[in-house]
Write a protein that holds these residues in place. Structure first.
Motif: not given
Length: 495
Positions: A113-114, A117-118, A121, A126, A128-133
């Motif tokens: 997941v980490d 996320r990158d 992003a 960023r 959308e990356a937070d939404r993905f997490v």
């Protein structure tokens, strides 16, 4: 009962017809529970759809190309007091997929997941990356909510699903919303939404009609992780067959079954095509469900509902043995059509995709030994209508599909494929292999063919017959088929 606590010999024998992954899982569990198990497989190798093709030094998996939830395989070894890692070499793929979109952008589905996320992003920003997490965490909660009550469960009536706390949690998590709007409520970027909804095809539906519970497939693929066994997916089939033999299963390859033997409405064993009677107090049938009913039990014992099942779309597979590497190929590659919704509309209407999405697996990225020195294996998959769709002469179409596959590979930037050997598998070939409607994806998972509404794994008109595989509960996919083996074994052991 005997002094050892095992069932008496009079009700101790089980015949398993078909050594697919579900049949193997059931046989291992039953042997470990003390049953006397005979397994009959018509092919010269185990695995069923997860079989093997060898040609000109190239080794091809004939069916599934993705392995998720490997703990389900490990459980079978643990039942026998063994460790899976002593018999299978698994690697978690990173990236699990390379997704290519029609605007030229691409996204790597990473192994954590980490890392994902990158990746998100960098492509989508960023936010959308937070939404993905947050979405990945939501998928995990949905998976945990449905697994015990919706996947790993035998159903005898619809009422078993109607547990207020379970239903309330699934409703709260969006399990009974449509899949596409569920994913779109968490993510904004159209590319991510496609990446987390295309799996509805495996369930035989469009993401615009599939229930949100099928987001669990995306969880297995993109969050829990994709694994590759050295030697290909067939290595899992062979390892489980070897385990079954060590557990005491009498595994007989090259042995086709003609019919189930019956007496007073109960199965008493099977008759092989050579005329041998193999006695059993229970018979577990691994062939595709309509084939198991129609050919092994007979039309007169086939419930009318089986003849009314809706089937998933099928696919064309092109096995390619190439002399050179494919440029920039990942192990798994997904190429999304511009007309995403239209591609599903075409398939479900029984038509070839006008603007196709397609898949490419290149197992030699991780296991070069599957090809001669310097060679490459390509497993190209094009979703296609099943045989209930347009009237297509698939035998005549097969050479055209080979040319189309090579053209798409070159146009997608993989270079010019130099073919040493090839084989095209069409819906007509799937039907010849014993798959109803010419699809390896079995009956679709629309609402009235899923969970407690999916065909049961016990024959209503014949005592002592249990079904296993993708046509019954819980459904399609390697993890689901392995679970079906557990559920089938439970049915035998409770009777």
């Amino acid at each position: 009962m005997t002094d050892t606590g095992r069932p008496s010999a009079a009700r101790d024998r089980v015949v398993v017809v078909g050594a697919g992954l579900g049949g193997l899982a059931a046989a291992i569990r039953l042997a470990c529970a003390g049953r006397d198990v005979t397994m009959l497989e018509r092919a010269p190798v185990p695995g069923g759809r997860a079989g093997r093709l060898e040609r000109d030094g190239f080794t091809f998996d004939t069916g599934p190309s993705v392995l998720t939830m490997p703990h389900l395989v490990a459980e079978l070894f643990e039942l026998a007091g063994e460790r899976m890692t002593d018999h299978l070499q698994l690697e978690r793929l990173d990236p699990a997929y390379r997704a290519q979109f029609d605007d030229g952008s691409q996204l790597l589905v990473r192994g954590s997941v980490d890392a994902m996320r990158d990746e998100v992003a960098a492509l989508c920003g960023r936010a959308e990356a937070d939404r993905f997490v947050a979405f990945a965490a939501h998928l995990r909660r949905l998976y945990e909510a449905e697994y015990d009550h919706f996947i790993d469960a035998n159903f005898d009536s619809v009422r078993q699903l109607a547990r207020p706390l379970v239903m309330a949690r699934l409703l709260r998590l969006g399990g009974f919303r449509r899949l596409y709007p569920l994913v779109a409520s968490h993510l904004r970027d159209w590319r991510l939404i496609r990446l987390f909804t295309f799996q509805a095809m495996y369930a035989g539906m469009s993401p615009y009609e599939a229930l949100g519970v099928y987001a669990v497939i995306a969880y297995m693929d993109a969050v829990a992780g994709v694994y590759f066994p050295a030697g290909g997916i067939f290595a899992v089939s062979q390892a489980l067959a070897d385990l079954a033999v060590r557990c005491g299963v009498d595994l007989r390859l090259d042995t086709a079954v003609d019919r189930v033997e019956l007496h007073d409405g109960r199965a008493t064993g099977v008759r092989t095509e050579d005329g041998e009677i193999v006695a059993g107090d229970h018979v577990v049938l691994n062939p595709d469900l309509p084939v198991a009913y129609g050919e092994l039990l007979g039309p007169e014992r086939t419930p009318r509902r089986i003849g009314r099942l809706r089937y998933s779309p099928s696919c064309v597979v092109v096995h390619l043995g190439l002399s050179d590497p494919l440029k920039d190929a990942a192990h798994h590659n997904i190429h999304f059509a511009a007309g995403y919704r239209e591609s599903f509309d075409d398939l479900l209407a029984g038509r070839m995709q006008r603007d196709p999405s397609w898949f490419l697996t290149v197992p030699t990225v991780n296991d070069p030994a599957m090809a001669p020195d310097g060679g490459t294996i390509g497993f190209y998959l094009l979703p296609a209508p099943n045989l209930h769709g347009d009237d297509i002469n698939w035998d005549a179409q097969a050479p055209r599909e080979l040319r189309a596959a090579l053209g798409r590979l070159e146009a997608a930037g993989y270079g010019t494929p130099h073919v040493v050997t090839s084989e095209v598998v069409t819906p007509a070939d799937w039907r010849r292999q014993g798959m109803a409607a010419g699809t390896p994806f079995a009956a679709s998972h629309h609402f009235f063919q899923t969970g407690p509404f999916r065909p049961r794994n016990v024959a209503p008109t014949v005592d002592g017959v249990v079904f296993v595989g993708s046509g019954t509960v819980p459904g399609v996919g390697v993890p689901m088929v392995l679970v079906s083996g557990k559920l089938a074994a439970e049915r035998v052991l409770e009777r």
